[in-house]
Design a protein around this motif. Structure first.
Motif, short mmCIF file in Angstrom:
data_model
loop_
_atom_site.label_atom_id
_atom_site.label_comp_id
_atom_site.label_asym_id
_atom_site.label_seq_id
_atom_site.Cartn_x
_atom_site.Cartn_y
_atom_site.Cartn_z
N UNK A 57 -17.17 -8.18 -21.87
CA UNK A 57 -17.49 -9.50 -21.35
C UNK A 57 -16.73 -9.71 -20.06
N UNK A 58 -17.43 -10.23 -19.07
CA UNK A 58 -16.82 -10.53 -17.78
C UNK A 58 -16.52 -12.02 -17.71
N UNK A 59 -15.39 -12.32 -17.11
CA UNK A 59 -15.16 -13.72 -16.78
C UNK A 59 -15.41 -13.85 -15.30
N UNK A 60 -15.90 -14.95 -14.86
CA UNK A 60 -16.26 -15.12 -13.47
C UNK A 60 -15.20 -15.90 -12.72
N UNK A 61 -13.95 -15.49 -12.90
CA UNK A 61 -12.86 -16.21 -12.25
C UNK A 61 -12.29 -15.49 -11.05
N UNK A 62 -12.75 -14.28 -10.80
CA UNK A 62 -12.13 -13.50 -9.74
C UNK A 62 -12.66 -13.88 -8.37
N UNK A 63 -11.76 -13.92 -7.44
CA UNK A 63 -12.14 -14.14 -6.07
C UNK A 63 -12.05 -12.83 -5.32
N UNK A 64 -12.82 -12.64 -4.26
CA UNK A 64 -12.79 -11.36 -3.56
C UNK A 64 -11.47 -11.09 -2.87
N UNK A 65 -10.65 -12.11 -2.65
CA UNK A 65 -9.39 -11.91 -1.95
C UNK A 65 -8.26 -11.48 -2.88
N UNK A 66 -8.51 -11.42 -4.17
CA UNK A 66 -7.47 -11.11 -5.14
C UNK A 66 -7.39 -9.60 -5.35
N UNK A 67 -6.76 -8.89 -4.44
CA UNK A 67 -6.59 -7.45 -4.56
C UNK A 67 -5.11 -7.16 -4.76
N UNK A 68 -4.77 -6.56 -5.92
CA UNK A 68 -3.38 -6.27 -6.22
C UNK A 68 -3.20 -4.79 -6.52
N UNK A 69 -1.95 -4.35 -6.47
CA UNK A 69 -1.61 -2.95 -6.75
C UNK A 69 -1.89 -2.63 -8.22
N UNK A 70 -2.14 -1.36 -8.53
CA UNK A 70 -2.40 -0.98 -9.92
C UNK A 70 -1.19 -1.26 -10.81
N UNK A 84 2.30 1.89 -12.93
CA UNK A 84 1.73 1.19 -11.78
C UNK A 84 2.74 1.02 -10.68
N UNK A 85 2.45 0.06 -9.80
CA UNK A 85 3.29 -0.16 -8.63
C UNK A 85 3.75 -1.61 -8.58
N UNK A 86 5.03 -1.78 -8.30
CA UNK A 86 5.62 -3.10 -8.12
C UNK A 86 6.41 -3.07 -6.81
N UNK A 115 7.35 0.15 -4.71
CA UNK A 115 6.88 0.46 -3.36
C UNK A 115 6.98 -0.81 -2.54
N UNK A 116 7.84 -0.79 -1.55
CA UNK A 116 8.06 -1.98 -0.72
C UNK A 116 6.76 -2.39 -0.04
N UNK A 117 6.48 -3.68 -0.13
CA UNK A 117 5.33 -4.24 0.57
C UNK A 117 4.04 -4.31 -0.21
N UNK A 118 3.97 -3.73 -1.43
CA UNK A 118 2.72 -3.82 -2.17
C UNK A 118 2.54 -5.23 -2.72
N UNK A 119 1.29 -5.64 -2.85
CA UNK A 119 0.97 -6.92 -3.45
C UNK A 119 0.72 -6.66 -4.93
N UNK A 120 1.62 -7.10 -5.77
CA UNK A 120 1.54 -6.84 -7.20
C UNK A 120 1.12 -8.10 -7.94
N UNK A 121 0.66 -7.91 -9.16
CA UNK A 121 0.30 -9.04 -10.01
C UNK A 121 1.56 -9.86 -10.31
#
Length: 191
Positions: A57-70, A84-86, A115-121
């Motif tokens: 099931x998919x939730x439709x809450x994601x925005x295209x700008x929400x890209x985070x590190x694994x 993953x990466x923090x 990893x310095x500079x990654x965008x993490x959750x």
């Protein structure tokens, strides 16, 4: 009379390779690699993978700008693997502490990479996810880009839904795919 046939000593010398040799040294391996990649029979002869029926099931809450590190968590019994990466070692320590606090008695394996500079959750609401998943002996999630995929098994639809809601509340800007299977008990056999 014996005559000796001696050859006069010559000087052997080697010249440096010219531009042609240098070009061949670069072009030939690249050409061979390209030919091998383009006509690889292994790539063309891969068998078709069987289709697996899932009830994702998919939730439709994601925005295209929400890209985070694994980032992922996998619990199997008393073993928990974080990978993953923090952005820094403090974030890694924070994640490890949250797991040890909310899943007591588990062995936590740290495969996280700072990893310095990654965008993490954002892990500040990670507690709710761990508390909802604590009753499940086999569960996990992985964050890739703007999507969180839940996996594992649950004893009931209520436990599955509780975990999906906790993940949605922790990361409301990411899309949630719920691939958790619900264990069904087989009916007793009449005697």
């Amino acid at each position: 009379m014996v005559t000796s046939h001696r050859r006069p000593a010559t000087r052997y010398y080697r010249r440096a390779p010219g531009a042609g040799w240098l070009a061949a040294l670069i072009v030939v391996p690249l050409g061979l690699g390209l030919i091998g990649w383009a006509g690889s029979p292994q790539r063309e002869a891969l068998p078709e993978l069987p289709a697996i029926a899932t009830s994702a099931t998919d939730t439709e809450t994601a925005g295209p700008e929400a890209m985070v590190a694994p980032f992922s968590l996998r619990r199997k019994g008393n073993d928990v693997v974080l990978s993953g990466q923090l952005p820094d070692p403090a974030s890694v320590a924070f994640a490890m502490d949250k797991v040890r606090t909310n899943l007591p008695g588990t062995t936590v394996l740290d495969l996280l990479t700072p990893i310095a500079g990654v965008t993490a959750a954002d892990l500040t609401r990670f507690d709710g996810v761990l508390k909802a998943g604590a009753p499940l002996a086999d569960f996990g999630f992985s964050i890739e880009g703007a999507t969180i995929t839940l996996f594992g098994t649950a004893q009931s639809d209520a436990a599955k839904l509780r975990l999906a809601r906790a993940v949605g509340a922790a990361w409301p800007d990411l899309k949630v795919i719920d691939d958790i299977a619900v264990l069904s008990m087989a009916p007793p056999v009449p005697e």
